[in-house]
Scaffold this motif. Structure first.
Motif, PDB file in Angstrom:
ATOM      1  N   TYR A  52     -33.607 -33.142  34.754  1.00 40.39           N
ATOM      2  CA  TYR A  52     -34.681 -33.239  33.765  1.00 40.39           C
ATOM      3  C   TYR A  52     -34.387 -32.131  32.752  1.00 40.39           C
ATOM      4  O   TYR A  52     -34.544 -32.424  31.342  1.00 40.39           O
ATOM      5  CB  TYR A  52     -36.009 -33.095  34.310  1.00 40.39           C
ATOM      6  N   GLY A  53     -33.749 -30.915  32.971  1.00 44.39           N
ATOM      7  CA  GLY A  53     -33.060 -30.092  32.003  1.00 44.39           C
ATOM      8  C   GLY A  53     -32.385 -30.828  31.162  1.00 44.39           C
ATOM      9  O   GLY A  53     -32.205 -30.652  29.895  1.00 44.39           O
ATOM     10  N   GLY A  54     -31.380 -31.334  31.641  1.00 44.11           N
ATOM     11  CA  GLY A  54     -30.512 -32.099  30.997  1.00 44.11           C
ATOM     12  C   GLY A  54     -30.727 -33.347  30.068  1.00 44.11           C
ATOM     13  O   GLY A  54     -30.270 -33.523  29.017  1.00 44.11           O
ATOM     14  N   ASP A  55     -31.974 -33.986  30.496  1.00 47.89           N
ATOM     15  CA  ASP A  55     -32.495 -34.958  29.772  1.00 47.89           C
ATOM     16  C   ASP A  55     -33.180 -34.343  28.355  1.00 47.89           C
ATOM     17  O   ASP A  55     -32.907 -34.810  27.365  1.00 47.89           O
ATOM     18  CB  ASP A  55     -33.590 -35.747  30.531  1.00 47.89           C
ATOM     19  N   THR A  56     -33.561 -33.497  28.781  1.00 45.80           N
ATOM     20  CA  THR A  56     -34.287 -32.407  27.627  1.00 45.80           C
ATOM     21  C   THR A  56     -33.271 -32.052  26.616  1.00 45.80           C
ATOM     22  O   THR A  56     -33.334 -32.259  25.299  1.00 45.80           O
ATOM     23  CB  THR A  56     -35.224 -31.192  27.984  1.00 45.80           C
ATOM     24  N   LEU A  57     -32.093 -31.508  27.056  1.00 38.94           N
ATOM     25  CA  LEU A  57     -31.047 -31.170  26.356  1.00 38.94           C
ATOM     26  C   LEU A  57     -30.436 -32.126  25.455  1.00 38.94           C
ATOM     27  O   LEU A  57     -29.908 -32.116  24.491  1.00 38.94           O
ATOM     28  CB  LEU A  57     -30.179 -30.295  27.186  1.00 38.94           C
ATOM     29  N   TYR A  58     -30.159 -33.351  26.366  1.00 38.78           N
ATOM     30  CA  TYR A  58     -29.676 -34.484  25.508  1.00 38.78           C
ATOM     31  C   TYR A  58     -30.478 -34.906  24.496  1.00 38.78           C
ATOM     32  O   TYR A  58     -29.727 -35.136  23.388  1.00 38.78           O
ATOM     33  CB  TYR A  58     -29.721 -35.899  26.637  1.00 38.78           C
ATOM     34  N   THR A  59     -31.658 -35.060  24.463  1.00 39.24           N
ATOM     35  CA  THR A  59     -32.589 -35.315  23.259  1.00 39.24           C
ATOM     36  C   THR A  59     -32.279 -34.161  22.236  1.00 39.24           C
ATOM     37  O   THR A  59     -32.343 -34.400  20.975  1.00 39.24           O
ATOM     38  CB  THR A  59     -33.999 -35.475  23.509  1.00 39.24           C
ATOM     39  N   LEU A  60     -32.386 -32.907  22.511  1.00 40.93           N
ATOM     40  CA  LEU A  60     -32.190 -31.836  21.568  1.00 40.93           C
ATOM     41  C   LEU A  60     -31.111 -31.715  21.006  1.00 40.93           C
ATOM     42  O   LEU A  60     -30.799 -31.651  19.778  1.00 40.93           O
ATOM     43  CB  LEU A  60     -32.310 -30.536  22.458  1.00 40.93           C
ATOM     44  N   LEU A  61     -29.790 -32.110  21.859  1.00 42.30           N
ATOM     45  CA  LEU A  61     -28.478 -32.416  21.134  1.00 42.30           C
ATOM     46  C   LEU A  61     -28.623 -33.613  20.182  1.00 42.30           C
ATOM     47  O   LEU A  61     -27.948 -33.449  18.837  1.00 42.30           O
ATOM     48  CB  LEU A  61     -27.353 -32.712  22.161  1.00 42.30           C
TER      49      LEU A  61
END
Length: 138
Positions: A52-61
């Motif tokens: 879920y941290g990766g999901d958050t960072l994906y959209t932030l990217l």
């Protein structure tokens, strides 16, 4: 010189005081930092924190990349675009297309994923909200 030619302004807030070139540079640097954070997260975290941290960072990217491509974009619009793309990719996973592409390409697997997971939709929204909040305060 008018403020619209030198500053970034949007309907959801005042101008940031940055020129489009400076905002583009800041967004590009942020994108590199976000990728680094994602790689670091994968090395130190496991399970739901990593996912879920990766999901958050994906959209932030995606949010940062919108600002790299179009630095005059209002933060709310950049967040909406990033969220729409993230949700679109997640919903695409309801088909066989991402899984088929992932078997042929590691890049496709990393960008598109393979399996739909409803909680991802929430974490994408978190990423968009974080991007909006950070840029709005800048």
């Amino acid at each position: 010189m008018t403020s619209s030619s030198t500053e970034v302004a949007g309907p959801d807030g005042p101008a940031t005081g940055r020129t489009p070139a400076r905002r583009r540079l800041a967004a590009a640097v942020a994108a590199v930092v976000i990728v680094g954070a994602g790689l670091a997260l994968r090395t130190v975290a496991v399970g739901e924190v990593a996912k879920y941290g990766g999901d958050t960072l994906y959209t932030l990217l995606l949010f940062a990349l919108v600002l790299v491509a179009a630095p005059r974009t209002a933060p709310a619009k950049a967040a909406a675009v990033a969220l729409a793309v993230s949700w679109g990719v997640e919903l695409l996973q309801l088909t066989d297309v991402p899984a088929h592409l992932a078997r042929r390409s590691t890049a496709a697997r990393l960008v598109l994923g393979t399996t739909f997971n409803a909680p991802d939709l929430f974490w994408y929204a978190v990423g968009a909200a974080v991007g909006w909040a950070v840029v709005r305060r800048a």
